[in-house]
Design a protein around this motif. Structure first.
Motif, PDB file in Angstrom:
ATOM      1  N   GLU A 116       2.170   5.942  -2.268  1.00 16.32           N
ATOM      2  CA  GLU A 116       3.595   6.212  -2.154  1.00 16.32           C
ATOM      3  C   GLU A 116       4.043   6.711  -3.514  1.00 16.32           C
ATOM      4  N   GLY A 117       4.304   8.025  -3.589  1.00 23.17           N
ATOM      5  CA  GLY A 117       4.566   8.626  -4.892  1.00 23.17           C
ATOM      6  C   GLY A 117       3.314   8.499  -5.735  1.00 23.17           C
ATOM      7  N   GLU A 118       3.420   7.785  -6.864  1.00 21.88           N
ATOM      8  CA  GLU A 118       2.260   7.553  -7.723  1.00 21.88           C
ATOM      9  C   GLU A 118       1.667   6.152  -7.548  1.00 21.88           C
ATOM     10  N   GLU A 119       2.235   5.362  -6.651  1.00 22.35           N
ATOM     11  CA  GLU A 119       1.760   3.999  -6.441  1.00 22.35           C
ATOM     12  C   GLU A 119       0.627   3.968  -5.420  1.00 22.35           C
ATOM     13  N   LEU A 120      -0.398   3.184  -5.701  1.00 23.95           N
ATOM     14  CA  LEU A 120      -1.517   3.025  -4.784  1.00 23.95           C
ATOM     15  C   LEU A 120      -1.195   1.876  -3.835  1.00 23.95           C
ATOM     16  N   ILE A 121      -0.977   2.196  -2.565  1.00 19.00           N
ATOM     17  CA  ILE A 121      -0.628   1.205  -1.557  1.00 19.00           C
ATOM     18  C   ILE A 121      -1.897   0.591  -0.960  1.00 19.00           C
TER      19      ILE A 121
END
Length: 138
Positions: A116-121
């Motif tokens: 999500e965007g630059e976040e690793l979900i």
């Protein structure tokens, strides 16, 4: 399923985060990204990345390649002599997302909801190919 990667995603930041989440990280007991070295951006190297991802945790039909514009053009021209990404998707049997900000030394293969965007979900739903220095030579 809508991708959580959008126009605001900073692909340099995303790939930097992904590259630090190696599945083989010492002392790691959490789910990690599958990372493989690729000699060059070629169909066989993308296939090996796909095989590594499939053998780990990912559902093959859901996966999307994320390529820089330069790497997508290389694949179209040098590998397949085809005109556009739509044809490349047909040849590779996978959806391809071309991003101008994507670094040329990285190829991603991921589930659309893994980031999500630059976040690793879901790190386990991401495979990252690190392209060697000869990746642009032919």
């Amino acid at each position: 399923m809508n991708s959580r990667i959008d126009a605001e995603t900073d692909f340099e930041e995303l790939t930097a985060r992904i590259r630090t989440q190696s599945q083989q990280a010492p002392g790691s007991d959490t789910e990690r990204v599958t990372i493989r070295s690729l000699e060059a951006v070629r169909s066989d190297s993308l296939e090996s990345l796909l095989e590594a991802a499939e053998s780990e945790h990912l559902e093959p039909g859901e996966l999307v390649f994320v390529l820089s514009r330069a790497n997508a053009e290389r694949l179209c021209e040098r590998e397949f002599d085809i005109d556009d990404v739509d044809e490349l998707e047909s040849v590779l049997g996978r959806r391809i997302r071309v991003e101008d900000e994507m670094p040329d030394d990285t190829v991603l293969l991921l589930h659309p909801d893994a980031v999500e965007g630059e976040e690793l979900i879901e790190p386990e739903a991401i495979a990252c190919g690190i392209v060697g220095t000869d990746g642009t030579d032919d």
